[in-house]
Motif scaffolding. Sequence first.
Motif, PDB file in Angstrom:
ATOM      1  N   ALA A 218      -4.117  -3.501 -11.179  1.00 56.22           N
ATOM      2  CA  ALA A 218      -5.084  -2.559 -10.581  1.00 56.22           C
ATOM      3  C   ALA A 218      -5.774  -1.578 -11.576  1.00 56.22           C
ATOM      4  CB  ALA A 218      -4.366  -1.833  -9.632  1.00 56.22           C
ATOM      5  N   LEU A 219      -4.980  -1.197 -12.491  1.00 57.38           N
ATOM      6  CA  LEU A 219      -5.598  -0.204 -13.518  1.00 57.38           C
ATOM      7  C   LEU A 219      -6.603  -0.849 -14.559  1.00 57.38           C
ATOM      8  CD1 LEU A 219      -2.372   1.538 -14.780  1.00 57.38           C
ATOM      9  CD2 LEU A 219      -4.190   2.455 -13.118  1.00 57.38           C
ATOM     10  N   VAL A 220      -6.097  -2.320 -14.991  1.00 56.13           N
ATOM     11  CA  VAL A 220      -7.142  -2.858 -15.698  1.00 56.13           C
ATOM     12  C   VAL A 220      -8.513  -3.263 -14.789  1.00 56.13           C
ATOM     13  CG1 VAL A 220      -7.396  -5.129 -16.947  1.00 56.13           C
ATOM     14  CG2 VAL A 220      -5.471  -4.239 -16.853  1.00 56.13           C
ATOM     15  N   TYR A 221      -8.389  -3.784 -13.560  1.00 49.18           N
ATOM     16  CA  TYR A 221      -9.567  -3.830 -12.791  1.00 49.18           C
ATOM     17  C   TYR A 221     -10.324  -2.680 -12.594  1.00 49.18           C
ATOM     18  CZ  TYR A 221      -8.346  -8.597 -10.783  1.00 49.18           C
ATOM     19  OH  TYR A 221      -8.299  -9.938 -10.730  1.00 49.18           O
ATOM     20  N   GLN A 222      -9.574  -1.442 -12.403  1.00 45.95           N
ATOM     21  CA  GLN A 222     -10.253  -0.272 -12.360  1.00 45.95           C
ATOM     22  C   GLN A 222     -11.108   0.155 -13.595  1.00 45.95           C
ATOM     23  OE1 GLN A 222      -7.860   3.266 -11.627  1.00 45.95           O
ATOM     24  NE2 GLN A 222      -9.171   4.571 -11.751  1.00 45.95           N
ATOM     25  N   ARG A 223     -10.336  -0.163 -14.837  1.00 43.65           N
ATOM     26  CA  ARG A 223     -11.169   0.080 -16.056  1.00 43.65           C
ATOM     27  C   ARG A 223     -12.545  -0.997 -16.231  1.00 43.65           C
ATOM     28  NH1 ARG A 223      -8.976   1.879 -21.255  1.00 43.65           N
ATOM     29  NH2 ARG A 223      -6.773   1.845 -20.251  1.00 43.65           N
ATOM     30  N   ARG A 224     -12.247  -2.130 -15.828  1.00 42.91           N
ATOM     31  CA  ARG A 224     -13.296  -2.929 -15.923  1.00 42.91           C
ATOM     32  C   ARG A 224     -14.460  -2.824 -14.682  1.00 42.91           C
ATOM     33  NH1 ARG A 224     -13.700  -7.243 -18.723  1.00 42.91           N
ATOM     34  NH2 ARG A 224     -14.842  -8.217 -17.143  1.00 42.91           N
ATOM     35  N   GLY A 225     -14.211  -1.663 -13.692  1.00 44.76           N
ATOM     36  CA  GLY A 225     -15.264  -1.316 -12.883  1.00 44.76           C
ATOM     37  C   GLY A 225     -15.370  -2.159 -11.589  1.00 44.76           C
ATOM     38  N   LYS A 226     -14.186  -2.944 -11.443  1.00 49.99           N
ATOM     39  CA  LYS A 226     -14.037  -3.914 -10.298  1.00 49.99           C
ATOM     40  C   LYS A 226     -13.292  -3.246  -9.364  1.00 49.99           C
ATOM     41  CE  LYS A 226     -14.772  -8.267 -12.471  1.00 49.99           C
ATOM     42  NZ  LYS A 226     -13.995  -9.755 -13.144  1.00 49.99           N
ATOM     43  N   HIS A 227     -14.004  -2.315  -8.374  1.00 51.98           N
ATOM     44  CA  HIS A 227     -13.161  -1.349  -7.623  1.00 51.98           C
ATOM     45  C   HIS A 227     -12.508  -2.031  -6.445  1.00 51.98           C
ATOM     46  CE1 HIS A 227     -16.150   0.983  -9.784  1.00 51.98           C
ATOM     47  NE2 HIS A 227     -14.813   1.892 -10.010  1.00 51.98           N
ATOM     48  N   ASP A 228     -13.245  -3.059  -5.863  1.00 52.44           N
ATOM     49  CA  ASP A 228     -12.717  -3.757  -4.613  1.00 52.44           C
ATOM     50  C   ASP A 228     -11.606  -4.320  -5.112  1.00 52.44           C
ATOM     51  OD1 ASP A 228     -14.701  -2.940  -3.063  1.00 52.44           O
ATOM     52  OD2 ASP A 228     -15.780  -4.790  -3.303  1.00 52.44           O
ATOM     53  N   GLU A 229     -11.195  -5.026  -6.177  1.00 52.96           N
ATOM     54  CA  GLU A 229     -10.296  -5.845  -6.629  1.00 52.96           C
ATOM     55  C   GLU A 229      -8.947  -4.713  -7.175  1.00 52.96           C
ATOM     56  OE1 GLU A 229     -13.060  -6.450  -7.646  1.00 52.96           O
ATOM     57  OE2 GLU A 229     -13.494  -8.389  -7.750  1.00 52.96           O
ATOM     58  N   ALA A 230      -9.747  -3.574  -7.468  1.00 56.04           N
ATOM     59  CA  ALA A 230      -8.427  -2.542  -7.904  1.00 56.04           C
ATOM     60  C   ALA A 230      -7.833  -2.133  -6.772  1.00 56.04           C
ATOM     61  CB  ALA A 230      -9.242  -1.334  -8.824  1.00 56.04           C
ATOM     62  N   VAL A 231      -8.741  -1.771  -5.719  1.00 54.40           N
ATOM     63  CA  VAL A 231      -8.064  -1.442  -4.508  1.00 54.40           C
ATOM     64  C   VAL A 231      -7.193  -2.192  -3.622  1.00 54.40           C
ATOM     65  CG1 VAL A 231      -8.625  -0.612  -2.095  1.00 54.40           C
ATOM     66  CG2 VAL A 231      -9.985   0.236  -3.892  1.00 54.40           C
ATOM     67  N   ALA A 232      -7.431  -3.219  -3.876  1.00 54.54           N
ATOM     68  CA  ALA A 232      -6.364  -4.437  -3.159  1.00 54.54           C
ATOM     69  C   ALA A 232      -5.218  -4.372  -3.822  1.00 54.54           C
ATOM     70  CB  ALA A 232      -7.176  -5.924  -3.309  1.00 54.54           C
ATOM     71  N   SER A 233      -5.233  -4.465  -5.428  1.00 52.03           N
ATOM     72  CA  SER A 233      -3.986  -4.445  -6.063  1.00 52.03           C
ATOM     73  C   SER A 233      -3.034  -3.206  -6.036  1.00 52.03           C
ATOM     74  CB  SER A 233      -4.199  -4.704  -7.657  1.00 52.03           C
ATOM     75  OG  SER A 233      -4.821  -5.744  -7.887  1.00 52.03           O
ATOM     76  N   PHE A 234      -3.857  -2.055  -5.740  1.00 48.10           N
ATOM     77  CA  PHE A 234      -3.273  -0.658  -5.419  1.00 48.10           C
ATOM     78  C   PHE A 234      -2.563  -0.735  -4.087  1.00 48.10           C
ATOM     79  CE2 PHE A 234      -5.834   1.688  -8.939  1.00 48.10           C
ATOM     80  CZ  PHE A 234      -4.747   1.911  -9.605  1.00 48.10           C
ATOM     81  N   LYS A 235      -3.100  -1.135  -3.216  1.00 45.47           N
ATOM     82  CA  LYS A 235      -2.722  -1.223  -1.878  1.00 45.47           C
ATOM     83  C   LYS A 235      -1.407  -2.318  -1.909  1.00 45.47           C
ATOM     84  CE  LYS A 235      -6.672   0.045   0.763  1.00 45.47           C
ATOM     85  NZ  LYS A 235      -7.740  -0.358   2.014  1.00 45.47           N
ATOM     86  N   ARG A 236      -1.323  -3.494  -2.576  1.00 44.07           N
ATOM     87  CA  ARG A 236      -0.280  -4.299  -2.712  1.00 44.07           C
ATOM     88  C   ARG A 236       0.996  -3.581  -3.379  1.00 44.07           C
ATOM     89  NH1 ARG A 236       3.522  -6.892  -0.522  1.00 44.07           N
ATOM     90  NH2 ARG A 236       4.462  -8.567  -1.893  1.00 44.07           N
ATOM     91  N   ALA A 237       0.612  -2.687  -4.156  1.00 48.87           N
ATOM     92  CA  ALA A 237       1.753  -1.792  -5.102  1.00 48.87           C
ATOM     93  C   ALA A 237       2.082  -0.859  -4.042  1.00 48.87           C
ATOM     94  CB  ALA A 237       0.980  -1.325  -6.243  1.00 48.87           C
ATOM     95  N   ALA A 238       1.189  -0.263  -3.046  1.00 46.74           N
ATOM     96  CA  ALA A 238       1.764   0.584  -2.336  1.00 46.74           C
ATOM     97  C   ALA A 238       2.647   0.194  -1.311  1.00 46.74           C
ATOM     98  CB  ALA A 238       0.518   1.362  -1.589  1.00 46.74           C
ATOM     99  N   GLU A 239       2.389  -1.114  -0.686  1.00 42.97           N
ATOM    100  CA  GLU A 239       3.269  -1.858   0.478  1.00 42.97           C
ATOM    101  C   GLU A 239       4.703  -2.068  -0.517  1.00 42.97           C
ATOM    102  OE1 GLU A 239       1.512  -5.302   1.289  1.00 42.97           O
ATOM    103  OE2 GLU A 239      -0.278  -4.468   2.314  1.00 42.97           O
ATOM    104  N   LEU A 240       4.813  -2.359  -1.743  1.00 42.64           N
ATOM    105  CA  LEU A 240       6.070  -2.526  -2.246  1.00 42.64           C
ATOM    106  C   LEU A 240       6.659  -1.126  -2.490  1.00 42.64           C
ATOM    107  CD1 LEU A 240       4.967  -4.975  -4.997  1.00 42.64           C
ATOM    108  CD2 LEU A 240       6.641  -5.598  -3.158  1.00 42.64           C
ATOM    109  N   ALA A 241       6.132  -0.242  -2.897  1.00 42.53           N
ATOM    110  CA  ALA A 241       6.602   1.179  -2.999  1.00 42.53           C
ATOM    111  C   ALA A 241       7.221   1.620  -1.519  1.00 42.53           C
ATOM    112  CB  ALA A 241       5.732   2.306  -3.473  1.00 42.53           C
ATOM    113  N   GLU A 242       6.631   1.311  -0.445  1.00 44.65           N
ATOM    114  CA  GLU A 242       6.948   1.751   0.785  1.00 44.65           C
ATOM    115  C   GLU A 242       8.611   1.049   1.048  1.00 44.65           C
ATOM    116  OE1 GLU A 242       6.009   3.979   2.881  1.00 44.65           O
ATOM    117  OE2 GLU A 242       4.552   4.608   1.986  1.00 44.65           O
TER     118      GLU A 242
END
Length: 905
Positions: A218-242
Amino acid sequence: MLACGLAVAQPSWREQFAAAEQDPIGYTQRAETDVTEAERNGTLADQVNALRRLSLGTLASSRLADHHRAVERAEPLARRLAEPDALCWFLRLRMQRRLFEQRYEEAQRIHTEVSALATEHHLADCQAAILASRGVAANAFGRQSDAADALSKAFAIYERLDDRHQMARVLSELANVRTALNPSPDDEVAALALLERALALADPTFRRTLFELHRSTALVYQRRGKHDEAVASFKRAAELAEGLRMDNLRVRVGLSLGELHLEQHQPAPALKELDTALSRAQAARLPDRPFLLRLHLARSRALVEVGQPMAGIDALHEAERLVAPHGDASQAALYHAAAAKVFARLGNHRQAYDEMVALQGATRRVAAAADAARVDELNVRFDVALKDKDVALMRVQQEREATRRFALALALALSVAVFSALALFLRRREANALLHAQHAEALAAAEASANRAKSAFLANVSHELRSPLNTILGFTRLLQRNPGLPPSVRSDLEIVHKSGEHLHVVIDEVLDLAKIEAGEIHLNLQECPLGPLLEEVRSMFRLAAGDKAIAWQVQAVPGLPAIVRADAVKLRQVLINLVGNAMKFTQRGSVVLRAAPVQWSNDESTCRLGFAVEDTGVGIAAEELARLGEAFVQGEAGRQASEGTGIGLALTRRYVALMGGELVLRSELGRGTTAQFEIEAPVVQPSSGTVAQHIARRPIAIAGGPPAPRVLIADDKEEARRLLVELLAPLGFALREASDGQQAVTIAAEWRPHLVIMDMRMPVLNGDEAARQIKRSSAESPPIIAVSASSFDWQRDDARAAGCVEVLTKPIDEELLLQAMAKALDLRFVYDESALPAAPVDAAPETPLAEQHRARLRAALQALDIPAIEREVTNIEATNAAQARQLRQLAQRFRYAQMIELLDT
């Protein structure tokens, strides 16, 4: 995050690792209970295994302080258990911690031990874990090349072991290496490819690792400006953290999502994520100040964006409270940058200006703490954002402010922009100056280290060469004193002695060259009569020029000062080297040495002297002139002649530079070469007195008779001790020998010698330490004369610091040794009167030398026939004893040119 530990190959521990990643908190609690039970009722193996499980759990749950304590408790128990796999685990974790603490010496010691353990017991997985730990630490401290090398080697081992999970973790760290510092677009694409491959390899049961992989993606996607892909990866990471029930991970993902929404200009969803993250952080009482600071600053920005300025200011004050007591300059810079943006957004330009001034001070403190890279990143982010906000601010002011205030707002905006540009320029200039200073300091340290290593190496080489050379020259001198030697044997000894002296000169040239490069050689300024110096050079090469039938001239231009203050030894060596090269490569024509005054000072107290050596020899090609003069580099003519070492001209160039001049070579192939240089020297007015010539006399006994002084000779070389014994025993000294420093200390305490001759390099106990112990052993300790095979000043200083009264260099000069002994013991010697110099001028005249003696001796000298020279001097002794003694002294020193001059007078 590879630092969370790399499991060993045993299946049971792989299962333990998976359990720790599925439920880190619960696993850690169970491990704490197991440790308590094992300490009460378990065996040593139970305690080590329980602590190993605890280290796994605390690492997976990010309780690093508890993890370090578990490792420190477990390592001594693992050593007692002597189980290689467990010991390798704990040693590797200790090494990783020392690397992150930058305690490199201790980390290297642990690395050596654990690497040997893994190699001895064929623990391939442990070897891979060591490499991976080194790679993670190197990346953390900006050594990306070293990190990539170590991680690639670790990946190769895991690939050979078919450990797909560990392969995925190493790929994740390699992606972190590609995105460190300021990655290019190509680096970001490569990092995404590595992370996608890691996700394909990762085991779903290792949820903690999957969390880190999705968050990194997600951080790499965010750096490249691909926000939708970054949001998807962050949400998957959030599910794992829960699922992991780890508040720190959930809060970290919430902050990342909030910042991502702010980048997309979506303040409402950003505020929702940030409020949730803040509630969880407060409930869990997370102690991470930098993280909480970022959280409050992001909330402040989001609140202002949604139209809640007062709440935004409150969030900003919360962030300020986190910065003030901690005092971290980088956090202060982060706060002031964000505060300036918030106040600019609210239209409070005065406060924004104050925050920018505070930001400038904070960034200076960061630079002073050698954190320049992070300062640059913060400045760039701040400047870009500030410029965007300035444009927006100007538009808002045009709409909301009256015409009367528009000019003031515009002037203020322009002032802010100019000040920001000036501040950026000053910060960058200061950072660049710091970077250049650090680079210069590192370069100087590296050069100093290299010079020290080279000096130590050359000191060892000097010792290994000079020690046997001391024996060769010493024994040949002793043998030459035997009057009963046959002429053939005496001739052979002369050849051996002459070869040894030549080797001595070559060794001194090499060491002088190294000492100049290491900055350990200095000028020895003294009165230098130029006339006798030039005449000596002329005489030295007269025979060589006569043998080649070439014209040899020394031309001193009128007005040349008679005496100057200079290093006569080095000036003489420079002229000899230049004339010697000219003679060597000139087969016909001439060689001319010119000396002339180039420029006088106004008061004529100093004179710039010019020297030039011109020859009509083979010349030097233009392409060779650039490299000629480097150490061990010869021209084509020298290689064809198979003469020389390539040192002489390099040493000459450095001697001239040391005297303040520059050696200039001009040459034309086939026409000849001119070598010239200029040096500046103070002029000395000649006195009316004359300097008496010193002719050494050979002592044959100690004046005054018994009791004989006791002398202890300490040297690890038997032949060196024997040489001194044969030199000193005939004079009447009582002698004992020691083959190492400890033996010397023991004999000195028992025998109580009057004098100690101590070699500086010996086994068991070195010479300088042995000297210190002898000096400390008694208030009336004997004087110590140090003998060293090194000519480096720092080693001579060490000997004097150890209490030695004199330091002599091998090969030992007999006259200097006896002078030092006479001074230390207050002795006088009885001399061989046959070695006295010729009678003074007012003595009765002797019969003039017969012409046949002159002719035969001159012929022998020109042919360099040593036996014939010896025979003819013996024949002259029957009728001209004084002249024979003078000729014999010159012959023993190979002063053949002076002997010919004596025959001509």
